[in-house]
Design a protein around this motif. Structure first.
Motif, PDB file in Angstrom:
ATOM      1  N   LEU A   8       0.828  -1.210   0.000  1.00 23.52           N
ATOM      2  CA  LEU A   8       0.000   0.000   0.000  1.00 23.52           C
ATOM      3  C   LEU A   8       0.855   1.249   0.000  1.00 23.52           C
ATOM      4  O   LEU A   8       1.890   1.327   0.660  1.00 23.52           O
ATOM      5  N   SER A   9       0.429   2.219  -0.781  1.00 26.65           N
ATOM      6  CA  SER A   9       1.099   3.511  -0.751  1.00 26.65           C
ATOM      7  C   SER A   9       0.095   4.634  -0.981  1.00 26.65           C
ATOM      8  O   SER A   9      -0.879   4.467  -1.707  1.00 26.65           O
ATOM      9  N   GLY A  10       0.339   5.768  -0.351  1.00 29.18           N
ATOM     10  CA  GLY A  10      -0.522   6.941  -0.528  1.00 29.18           C
ATOM     11  C   GLY A  10       0.296   8.114  -1.037  1.00 29.18           C
ATOM     12  O   GLY A  10       1.475   8.235  -0.719  1.00 29.18           O
ATOM     13  N   ILE A  11      -0.332   8.938  -1.850  1.00 31.08           N
ATOM     14  CA  ILE A  11       0.347  10.144  -2.360  1.00 31.08           C
ATOM     15  C   ILE A  11      -0.527  11.351  -2.068  1.00 31.08           C
ATOM     16  O   ILE A  11      -1.708  11.359  -2.418  1.00 31.08           O
ATOM     17  N   LYS A  12       0.076  12.353  -1.477  1.00 32.58           N
ATOM     18  CA  LYS A  12      -0.691  13.564  -1.176  1.00 32.58           C
ATOM     19  C   LYS A  12      -0.838  14.432  -2.420  1.00 32.58           C
ATOM     20  O   LYS A  12       0.158  14.676  -3.116  1.00 32.58           O
ATOM     21  N   PRO A  13      -2.036  14.946  -2.667  1.00 29.61           N
ATOM     22  CA  PRO A  13      -2.230  15.837  -3.824  1.00 29.61           C
ATOM     23  C   PRO A  13      -1.875  17.270  -3.470  1.00 29.61           C
ATOM     24  O   PRO A  13      -2.738  18.141  -3.430  1.00 29.61           O
ATOM     25  N   THR A  14      -0.602  17.500  -3.204  1.00 30.21           N
ATOM     26  CA  THR A  14      -0.200  18.837  -2.743  1.00 30.21           C
ATOM     27  C   THR A  14       0.498  19.651  -3.812  1.00 30.21           C
ATOM     28  O   THR A  14       0.771  20.830  -3.601  1.00 30.21           O
ATOM     29  N   GLY A  15       0.838  19.050  -4.942  1.00 33.36           N
ATOM     30  CA  GLY A  15       1.547  19.847  -5.953  1.00 33.36           C
ATOM     31  C   GLY A  15       1.773  19.025  -7.200  1.00 33.36           C
ATOM     32  O   GLY A  15       1.411  17.843  -7.252  1.00 33.36           O
TER      33      GLY A  15
END
Ligand code: TRP
Length: 334
Positions: A8-15
């Motif tokens: 599992l991996s998560g990516i922040k939608p910050t840029g």
């Protein structure tokens, strides 16, 4: 080589997603997805401690979804969804706060870094620190535990967060019985520091990035702006001290990389030539991905459908976990 483990991996939608994100994380998750069940979610709730602009969150969320669908993930193995589409993660997070020692949060690197920065600047220690930042590791533990993840591939900077998730799961299991699988961090093979245009680590905060999906002409402009030293074309150059070579080797074959390194050392090649070689390599690898990405960004209904389908499956998994958690914590029926 497939095991039955869930990655599992998560990516922040910050840029805007850049080459550093691709090399350090996305391309590695893509490779994992070849043989493993892989959960890729877009951590929009996690972005809220720093981004207070809904339109930006939405746009970056679409970008990340389109990128995941464009760069060669084995989508047969991938469950992709938007974090906030599964509200159970907030419920689990609230529940986990009650078995999470406050001292654990006080020791979090990201929180401590914010405090150190404040103190160095002569500000109040908690200046600008919201509770989203402070409790970030609990929400992240909820992400990991909700979906029964076995392995969480992360860069070294996120290792502590995964260890926290494991600690929190352990506390929970000690009190309530064996509910959670204990996740393991897998430190991604160190890609080294990916340098940006100015030679410092490629990072949005330094404004030195090369966006992964930059159109060809833009990509070329950025590559041509890479800062070099003032060696003349004739002089021998150290490839390992050059941003150009350090980026090139992540996209070229071993033989191509060795060849370019030789040309650096031999002298007789100017930085302009090296930049052109880098640009052409990047463009040839990224063009097909960019075509698919641009198609998807122009067909948001397809992205919406993919996200909705993923969310539905994710909610089903989450519901199962939550009914066990509610049962052991609240005494509700299973
Ligand atoms: N904290 C991660 C980052 O900043 C993003 C993230 C959120 C994450 N939840 C996660 C990563 C769960 C792995 C597992 O990049």
């Amino acid at each position: 080589m497939s095991d039955n483990k869930i990655y599992l991996s998560g990516i922040k939608p910050t840029g805007t997603v850049h080459l550093g994100n691709y090399i350090g994380m996305l391309s590695q998750m893509r490779d994992i997805s070849r043989d493993h069940k892989t959960i890729m979610f877009i951590a929009d709730l996690h972005s809220l401690n720093s981004v207070h602009d809904a339109a930006a969150v939405r746009e970056h969320t679409y970008e990340i979804a389109a990128i995941i669908m464009s760069i060669g993930f084995n989508m047969e193995n991938v469950l992709m969804f938007r974090q906030s589409d599964v509200p159970a993660v907030c419920e689990l997070s609230t529940m986990l706060t009650n078995v999470t020692p406050k001292g654990l949060m006080d020791r979090a690197h990201s929180y401590k870094a914010a405090i150190d920065k404040n103190i160095a600047a002569g500000n109040d220690a908690d200046f600008g620190v919201n509770m989203g930042l402070y409790t970030y590791p609990i929400l992240m533990a909820a992400d990991i535990l909700l979906y029964n993840s076995d392995v969480v591939p992360v860069g070294a900077d996120q290792k502590q967060h995964v260890e926290f998730a494991r600690d929190i799961a352990g506390h929970f299991n000690t009190i309530y019985g064996n509910v959670f699988r204990l996740p393991e961090a897998q430190i991604m093979p160190d890609a080294g520091i990916i340098p940006g245009l100015d030679g410092r680590k490629m990072s949005k905060s330094y404004d030195n990035v090369i966006p992964l999906m930059a159109p060809s002409a833009d990509l070329k402009k950025r590559v041509m702006r890479i800062i070099t030293d003032s060696k003349t074309p004739e002089e021998p150059k150290d490839p390992d001290a050059s941003t150009i070579y350090m980026l090139y080797r992540h996209f070229a074959t071993a033989a191509e990389s060795a060849e370019l390194a030789d040309r650096f050392r031999a002298g007789g090649m100017g930085y302009g030539t090296a930049k052109t070689i880098l640009f052409e390599k990047l463009d040839s690898v990224l063009s097909p991905m960019r075509a698919r990405y641009e198609y998807l960004m122009a067909h948001r209904d397809e992205l919406d459908a993919a996200l909705a389908g993923g969310a539905e499956i994710a909610r089903r998994v989450a519901d199962k976990t939550m009914s066990r958690v509610r049962h052991v914590m609240l005494g509700t029926k299973k």
